[in-house]
Design an enzyme around this catalytic site. Sequence first.
Site, PDB file in Angstrom:
ATOM      1  N   TYR A 191      10.942 -14.764  -1.030  1.00 55.00           N
ATOM      2  CA  TYR A 191      10.359 -13.726  -0.653  1.00 55.00           C
ATOM      3  C   TYR A 191       8.896 -13.210  -1.340  1.00 55.00           C
ATOM      4  O   TYR A 191       7.670 -13.475  -0.649  1.00 55.00           O
ATOM      5  CB  TYR A 191      11.135 -12.359  -1.323  1.00 55.00           C
TER       6      TYR A 191
ATOM      7  N   LYS B 189       4.680 -13.587  -0.122  1.00 57.15           N
ATOM      8  CA  LYS B 189       4.163 -12.533  -0.268  1.00 57.15           C
ATOM      9  C   LYS B 189       2.892 -12.983  -1.730  1.00 57.15           C
ATOM     10  O   LYS B 189       1.705 -13.128  -1.337  1.00 57.15           O
ATOM     11  CB  LYS B 189       4.448 -11.807  -1.812  1.00 57.15           C
TER      12      LYS B 189
ATOM     13  N   THR C  44       3.450  -7.305  -5.147  1.00 58.63           N
ATOM     14  CA  THR C  44       4.436  -7.264  -6.463  1.00 58.63           C
ATOM     15  C   THR C  44       3.998  -8.113  -7.161  1.00 58.63           C
ATOM     16  O   THR C  44       4.123  -9.280  -7.128  1.00 58.63           O
ATOM     17  CB  THR C  44       6.045  -7.299  -5.313  1.00 58.63           C
ATOM     18  N   ASP C  45       5.257  -7.910  -8.612  1.00 57.46           N
ATOM     19  CA  ASP C  45       4.629  -8.525  -9.736  1.00 57.46           C
ATOM     20  C   ASP C  45       5.425  -9.528  -9.576  1.00 57.46           C
ATOM     21  O   ASP C  45       4.948 -11.064  -9.725  1.00 57.46           O
ATOM     22  CB  ASP C  45       5.473  -7.763 -10.808  1.00 57.46           C
ATOM     23  N   GLU C  46       6.435  -9.464  -8.685  1.00 57.02           N
ATOM     24  CA  GLU C  46       6.994 -11.941  -8.218  1.00 57.02           C
ATOM     25  C   GLU C  46       5.961 -12.446  -7.757  1.00 57.02           C
ATOM     26  O   GLU C  46       6.219 -13.798  -8.336  1.00 57.02           O
ATOM     27  CB  GLU C  46       8.099 -11.025  -7.120  1.00 57.02           C
TER      28      GLU C  46
HETATM   29  P1  NAD Z   1      10.648  -1.290   2.892  1.00 57.17           P
HETATM   30  O1  NAD Z   1      11.857  -2.344   3.167  1.00 57.17           O
HETATM   31  O2  NAD Z   1      11.884  -0.125   1.984  1.00 57.17           O
HETATM   32  O3  NAD Z   1      10.176  -1.405   3.939  1.00 57.17           O
HETATM   33  C1  NAD Z   1       9.510  -1.871   5.042  1.00 57.17           C
HETATM   34  C2  NAD Z   1       8.974  -1.155   6.299  1.00 57.17           C
HETATM   35  O4  NAD Z   1       8.070  -2.299   6.821  1.00 57.17           O
HETATM   36  C3  NAD Z   1      10.206  -0.831   7.071  1.00 57.17           C
HETATM   37  O5  NAD Z   1       9.767   0.541   7.767  1.00 57.17           O
HETATM   38  C4  NAD Z   1      10.330  -1.863   8.197  1.00 57.17           C
HETATM   39  O6  NAD Z   1      10.325  -1.474   9.525  1.00 57.17           O
HETATM   40  C5  NAD Z   1       8.677  -2.070   8.310  1.00 57.17           C
HETATM   41  N1  NAD Z   1       8.547  -3.516   8.947  1.00 57.17           N
HETATM   42  C6  NAD Z   1       8.768  -4.874   8.991  1.00 57.17           C
HETATM   43  N2  NAD Z   1       8.421  -5.345   9.741  1.00 57.17           N
HETATM   44  C7  NAD Z   1       7.377  -5.480  10.252  1.00 57.17           C
HETATM   45  C8  NAD Z   1       6.972  -5.710  10.895  1.00 57.17           C
HETATM   46  N3  NAD Z   1       6.979  -6.949  11.135  1.00 57.17           N
HETATM   47  N4  NAD Z   1       5.565  -4.743  11.703  1.00 57.17           N
HETATM   48  C9  NAD Z   1       5.730  -3.727  11.197  1.00 57.17           C
HETATM   49  N5  NAD Z   1       6.013  -3.421  10.663  1.00 57.17           N
HETATM   50  C10 NAD Z   1       7.076  -3.919  10.164  1.00 57.17           C
HETATM   51  O7  NAD Z   1      10.043  -2.234   1.708  1.00 57.17           O
HETATM   52  P2  NAD Z   1       9.610  -1.162   0.573  1.00 57.17           P
HETATM   53  O8  NAD Z   1       9.998  -1.646  -0.340  1.00 57.17           O
HETATM   54  O9  NAD Z   1       8.805  -0.108   0.896  1.00 57.17           O
HETATM   55  O10 NAD Z   1       8.265  -2.829   0.431  1.00 57.17           O
HETATM   56  C11 NAD Z   1       6.236  -1.928   0.503  1.00 57.17           C
HETATM   57  C12 NAD Z   1       5.941  -2.617   0.333  1.00 57.17           C
HETATM   58  O11 NAD Z   1       6.058  -2.865  -0.937  1.00 57.17           O
HETATM   59  C13 NAD Z   1       5.998  -4.339   0.758  1.00 57.17           C
HETATM   60  O12 NAD Z   1       4.540  -5.625   1.431  1.00 57.17           O
HETATM   61  C14 NAD Z   1       6.222  -4.852  -0.523  1.00 57.17           C
HETATM   62  O13 NAD Z   1       6.421  -6.438  -1.169  1.00 57.17           O
HETATM   63  C15 NAD Z   1       5.978  -4.106  -1.558  1.00 57.17           C
HETATM   64  N6  NAD Z   1       6.437  -3.868  -3.221  1.00 57.17           N
HETATM   65  C16 NAD Z   1       7.842  -3.186  -3.366  1.00 57.17           C
HETATM   66  C17 NAD Z   1       7.818  -3.422  -4.120  1.00 57.17           C
HETATM   67  C18 NAD Z   1       9.398  -1.969  -4.275  1.00 57.17           C
HETATM   68  O14 NAD Z   1      10.198  -2.992  -5.606  1.00 57.17           O
HETATM   69  N7  NAD Z   1      10.305  -1.922  -3.213  1.00 57.17           N
HETATM   70  C19 NAD Z   1       7.489  -3.238  -5.459  1.00 57.17           C
HETATM   71  C20 NAD Z   1       6.266  -3.974  -5.255  1.00 57.17           C
HETATM   72  C21 NAD Z   1       5.722  -3.976  -3.992  1.00 57.17           C
HETATM   73  P1  TYD Z   2      16.693  -6.199  -6.579  1.00 57.28           P
HETATM   74  O1  TYD Z   2      16.753  -4.600  -6.543  1.00 57.28           O
HETATM   75  O2  TYD Z   2      16.882  -7.261  -5.310  1.00 57.28           O
HETATM   76  O3  TYD Z   2      14.695  -6.076  -6.857  1.00 57.28           O
HETATM   77  P2  TYD Z   2      14.228  -7.488  -6.892  1.00 57.28           P
HETATM   78  O4  TYD Z   2      15.280  -9.075  -6.799  1.00 57.28           O
HETATM   79  O5  TYD Z   2      13.349  -7.710  -6.163  1.00 57.28           O
HETATM   80  O6  TYD Z   2      13.335  -7.543  -8.586  1.00 57.28           O
HETATM   81  O7  TYD Z   2      17.091  -6.244  -7.685  1.00 57.28           O
HETATM   82  C1  TYD Z   2      17.234  -5.783  -8.860  1.00 57.28           C
HETATM   83  C2  TYD Z   2      17.193  -6.478 -10.376  1.00 57.28           C
HETATM   84  O8  TYD Z   2      18.807  -6.204  -9.821  1.00 57.28           O
HETATM   85  C3  TYD Z   2      17.193  -7.831 -10.044  1.00 57.28           C
HETATM   86  O9  TYD Z   2      17.056  -8.844 -11.422  1.00 57.28           O
HETATM   87  C4  TYD Z   2      18.475  -8.428  -9.205  1.00 57.28           C
HETATM   88  C5  TYD Z   2      19.951  -7.094  -9.505  1.00 57.28           C
HETATM   89  N1  TYD Z   2      20.971  -7.435  -8.815  1.00 57.28           N
HETATM   90  C6  TYD Z   2      22.159  -7.341  -9.263  1.00 57.28           C
HETATM   91  O10 TYD Z   2      22.314  -7.359 -10.888  1.00 57.28           O
HETATM   92  N2  TYD Z   2      23.433  -7.059  -8.479  1.00 57.28           N
HETATM   93  C7  TYD Z   2      22.837  -6.106  -7.158  1.00 57.28           C
HETATM   94  O11 TYD Z   2      23.395  -5.738  -6.154  1.00 57.28           O
HETATM   95  C8  TYD Z   2      21.391  -6.666  -6.837  1.00 57.28           C
HETATM   96  C9  TYD Z   2      20.886  -5.827  -5.418  1.00 57.28           C
HETATM   97  C10 TYD Z   2      20.105  -6.775  -7.455  1.00 57.28           C
END
Ligand code: NAD
Ligand code: TYD
Length: 353
Positions: free
Chosen positions: A159, A163, A134-136
């Site tokens: 988090y 990461k 992630t960019d975070e």
């Molecule tokens: P998500 O929370 O929707 O899904 C995570 C999945 O991982 C679930 O199916 C969960 O059951 C599985 N999981 C969790 N712990 C596990 C373990 N110990 N063993 C096996 N499986 C396990 O997550 P997502 O949003 O699909 O994110 C996927 C990846 O992308 C992550 O690594 C996240 O850091 C990265 N990412 C997410 C975003 C975003 O905006 N969602 C952006 C950039 C990067």
């Molecule tokens: P989120 O979807 O949790 O992603 P991330 O924190 O990983 O970027 O949140 C996106 C942005 O929205 C973040 O600035 C927090 C804000 N946010 C709210 O204002 N209200 C909410 O209920 C949630 C879940 C997030």
Amino acid sequence: MESTVRLAKNILVTGGLGFIGSAFIRFLFREGLATGRVLNVDALTYAANPANLEGAVDPDRYRFVHGDIGEPGLVPGLIVEHAIDTIVHFAAETHVDRSILGPEAFIQTNVVGTFRLLEAVRAQPQVHFHHVSTDEVYGSLGPTGLFTEETPYDPRSPYSATKAASDHLVRAYAHTYGVSTTLSNCSNNYGPFQFPEKLVPLMILNMLERKPLPVYGDGTNVRDWLYVDDHAEAIWAILVGAARGSTYNVSGATERTNLALLRELMHIVAELTGAESADLERLITFVKDRPGHDQRYALDATRLRQDLAWSPRHDLASGLRNTVRWYLDHPGWVAATRSGTYREWIERNYETR
Ligand code: NAD
Ligand code: TYD
């Protein structure tokens, strides 16, 4: 960049029942890229839902394994049993607010889980490892500037700290043991099948149900949004085309304040449902800020565009419209996801380890 063509035939995906992992598996089958086996290892946490892959995979090529990546013997055994040549690692705990309430699960899955996978690949160096991050990890920006792949890490939530730790481990294993790795750091994703704790699906569903729209702080925090299918395509481009040990930022350069994003969503919801915009606007509720809330994320993805000719297919307007329409059309998925009732179905239908 030197040109690389990596064959990814028998692919082990971790976390493939979550939001982005399932989008990646659907993408593989939709695009005919699943030429060997696709093995999906998922622990079925609250964020997983098998309905995310229903009807989207070829059952002859796909297999689900219910397992935890932190379990030491699991993945090494699967690599041998299924002649795995590629791992694409999505599995993680992903929600910042949950990491603030309870960081331990994040350390276990994001750090220890990634370590176990790297140990498996260290022992079987024919396997290529792609790490999805992630960019975070780069921290928080002021009003100007972009994160590049060279920006020093400065994670500020449990988090992002976990990461960042996993990214460091990936690079350390590449450098020290010569493990074949690639790494991508992507901006905020949105799209169908996202668990409704994250901003976009939470706000869509609350608008549809006329519930308050909780905006943290003053709503001026900025995120850089990418449609999930564009992320899946970028991961594939990096996986097969990027040099060993390389890192790529993935972003569509689409920055919005949270309030601006909310207003775009309101406009689409009003148009698609006939709701009055003023009624939706009244639902906005400013709530206490998230502790340590990062102000702005924005990524420079020039390297990915230049080296691998990737660019996103969806702009924010079309991506958000697809997303709102999908949530309108899938009330059953929403109900099952919220209630967790799909778990009984899993026990009946899938092998459990
Ligand atoms: P998500 O929370 O929707 O899904 C995570 C999945 O991982 C679930 O199916 C969960 O059951 C599985 N999981 C969790 N712990 C596990 C373990 N110990 N063993 C096996 N499986 C396990 O997550 P997502 O949003 O699909 O994110 C996927 C990846 O992308 C992550 O690594 C996240 O850091 C990265 N990412 C997410 C975003 C975003 O905006 N969602 C952006 C950039 C990067
Ligand atoms: P989120 O979807 O949790 O992603 P991330 O924190 O990983 O970027 O949140 C996106 C942005 O929205 C973040 O600035 C927090 C804000 N946010 C709210 O204002 N209200 C909410 O209920 C949630 C879940 C997030």
